[in-house]
Design an enzyme around this catalytic site. Sequence first.
Site, PDB file in Angstrom:
ATOM      1  N   ASP A  18     -13.204   7.407   6.215  1.00 27.94           N
ATOM      2  CA  ASP A  18     -14.524   7.562   6.603  1.00 27.94           C
ATOM      3  C   ASP A  18     -15.126   8.779   7.364  1.00 27.94           C
ATOM      4  OD1 ASP A  18     -15.260   6.785   3.824  1.00 27.94           O
ATOM      5  OD2 ASP A  18     -16.480   4.688   4.863  1.00 27.94           O
TER       6      ASP A  18
ATOM      7  N   MET B 179     -11.711   3.283  -4.582  1.00 26.78           N
ATOM      8  CA  MET B 179     -11.750   2.768  -3.935  1.00 26.78           C
ATOM      9  C   MET B 179     -10.855   1.957  -3.331  1.00 26.78           C
ATOM     10  SD  MET B 179     -15.259   2.414  -3.010  1.00 26.78           S
ATOM     11  CE  MET B 179     -15.657   1.027  -2.520  1.00 26.78           C
TER      12      MET B 179
ATOM     13  N   LEU C  68      -6.279   4.823   1.851  1.00 29.89           N
ATOM     14  CA  LEU C  68      -4.919   4.997   2.115  1.00 29.89           C
ATOM     15  C   LEU C  68      -4.322   5.454   3.094  1.00 29.89           C
ATOM     16  CD1 LEU C  68      -7.205   8.412   0.114  1.00 29.89           C
ATOM     17  CD2 LEU C  68      -5.187   7.011  -1.187  1.00 29.89           C
TER      18      LEU C  68
ATOM     19  N   GLU D 267      -8.654   8.764   9.519  1.00 33.13           N
ATOM     20  CA  GLU D 267     -10.009   7.384   9.698  1.00 33.13           C
ATOM     21  C   GLU D 267     -10.583   7.006   8.442  1.00 33.13           C
ATOM     22  OE1 GLU D 267     -13.457   7.248  13.470  1.00 33.13           O
ATOM     23  OE2 GLU D 267     -12.204   9.152  13.372  1.00 33.13           O
TER      24      GLU D 267
ATOM     25  N   THR E 172      -9.323  11.828   6.795  1.00 33.68           N
ATOM     26  CA  THR E 172      -8.101  12.200   7.828  1.00 33.68           C
ATOM     27  C   THR E 172      -7.388  10.752   7.580  1.00 33.68           C
ATOM     28  OG1 THR E 172      -9.457  11.851   9.189  1.00 33.68           O
ATOM     29  CG2 THR E 172      -8.928  14.278   9.065  1.00 33.68           C
TER      30      THR E 172
ATOM     31  N   ARG F 218       0.869  -1.341   0.017  1.00 31.94           N
ATOM     32  CA  ARG F 218      -0.061  -0.197  -0.171  1.00 31.94           C
ATOM     33  C   ARG F 218       1.029   1.555  -0.042  1.00 31.94           C
ATOM     34  NH1 ARG F 218      -4.996  -0.223   0.890  1.00 31.94           N
ATOM     35  NH2 ARG F 218      -5.454  -2.275   1.752  1.00 31.94           N
TER      36      ARG F 218
ATOM     37  N   GLN G 162     -28.409  13.169  -5.700  1.00 31.19           N
ATOM     38  CA  GLN G 162     -27.777  13.882  -4.751  1.00 31.19           C
ATOM     39  C   GLN G 162     -26.336  14.278  -4.605  1.00 31.19           C
ATOM     40  OE1 GLN G 162     -30.421  16.119  -3.059  1.00 31.19           O
ATOM     41  NE2 GLN G 162     -31.118  14.794  -4.324  1.00 31.19           N
TER      42      GLN G 162
ATOM     43  N   HIS H 170     -18.875   9.924   1.044  1.00 37.00           N
ATOM     44  CA  HIS H 170     -19.543   8.772   0.950  1.00 37.00           C
ATOM     45  C   HIS H 170     -21.055   8.384   0.798  1.00 37.00           C
ATOM     46  CE1 HIS H 170     -19.268   5.302   3.475  1.00 37.00           C
ATOM     47  NE2 HIS H 170     -19.673   5.918   3.792  1.00 37.00           N
TER      48      HIS H 170
HETATM   49  C1  GRF Z   1     -20.559   6.540  -5.057  1.00 40.03           C
HETATM   50  O1  GRF Z   1     -21.720   6.371  -4.562  1.00 40.03           O
HETATM   51  C2  GRF Z   1     -19.302   7.655  -4.074  1.00 40.03           C
HETATM   52  O2  GRF Z   1     -20.519   7.687  -2.860  1.00 40.03           O
HETATM   53  C3  GRF Z   1     -18.912   5.975  -3.795  1.00 40.03           C
HETATM   54  O3  GRF Z   1     -18.804   5.937  -4.835  1.00 40.03           O
HETATM   55  C4  GRF Z   1     -19.439   5.881  -5.821  1.00 40.03           C
HETATM   56  C5  GRF Z   1     -18.433   6.559  -6.815  1.00 40.03           C
HETATM   57  O4  GRF Z   1     -19.784   6.614  -8.040  1.00 40.03           O
HETATM   58  N1  GRF Z   1     -17.502   6.579  -2.532  1.00 40.03           N
HETATM   59  P1  GRF Z   1     -19.692   6.890  -9.055  1.00 40.03           P
HETATM   60  O5  GRF Z   1     -17.946   6.708  -9.691  1.00 40.03           O
HETATM   61  O6  GRF Z   1     -19.074   8.657  -9.273  1.00 40.03           O
HETATM   62  O7  GRF Z   1     -20.019   6.787 -10.108  1.00 40.03           O
END
Ligand code: GRF
Length: 227
Positions: A148, A93, A96, A146, A144, A68, A176, A112
């Site tokens: 999320d 995904m 870090l 931690e 940060t 990593r 949203q 998130h």
């Molecule tokens: C989103 O739901 C975001 O909140 C999460 O991963 C997803 C990414 O979607 N962290 P996209 O690649 O932006 O379509």
Amino acid sequence: MSAKQRVVVLISGSGSNLQAIIDATQAADYPGEICAVISNKENAYGLERARRAGIEAIALNHQAYNSREAFDAALKVKIDPLAPDAVVLAGFMRILTPSFVCAYQGRMLNIHPSLLPKYPGLHTHQRALEAQDATHGVTVHFVTGELDGGPSVLQATVPVLQNDTVDTLAERVLEQEHKIYPLALRWLLQGRLIYKDGKAIFDKTPLPPTGLSFNAISFCNGHTKAN
Ligand code: GRF
């Protein structure tokens, strides 16, 4: 030379949030522009979105690194010459390392899909459905060490409907996401949003643990322009 702030976006997948930010940055009054998009997955559709928008698209396969730390160091080598004012995690995904987080602390945001502090980690929509929550949503927060767990900046809440599936709920939340991420980034680039002593500060006022409510802002404004 451009007066706009420089933004690097990190992705792993579809990049619909990246697209929302690309679209927002097309507005003449948006305070930033994306100088590069970096994906840890070579086939991420978001890289194609970047290319189409004329933005440098970089693939950096994490599997080519044996730790990593080594991957994060390589990522930093790609990012630093771009001299970004903000680093935006948009569906990136990867967990870090502390030194990477430290290097960009205060100028790195994540989105998130839950109402943090509820449901950090994965499968957030499934967990909200299983808990029979009446509401669910999404949070933009500072990154940060931690997972999320950094201070929240902006949340949007959606209702959970009786016949919702993971997909229908995710779609309602994603709608949203595309509104709040460009808005929170705008504030950061404008200097209205800052990170200080572990807190998110907006217009000189420390934010509550859940950040600002996009629903409340929209209600007050009647109509809130998200970009
Ligand atoms: C989103 O739901 C975001 O909140 C999460 O991963 C997803 C990414 O979607 N962290 P996209 O690649 O932006 O379509």
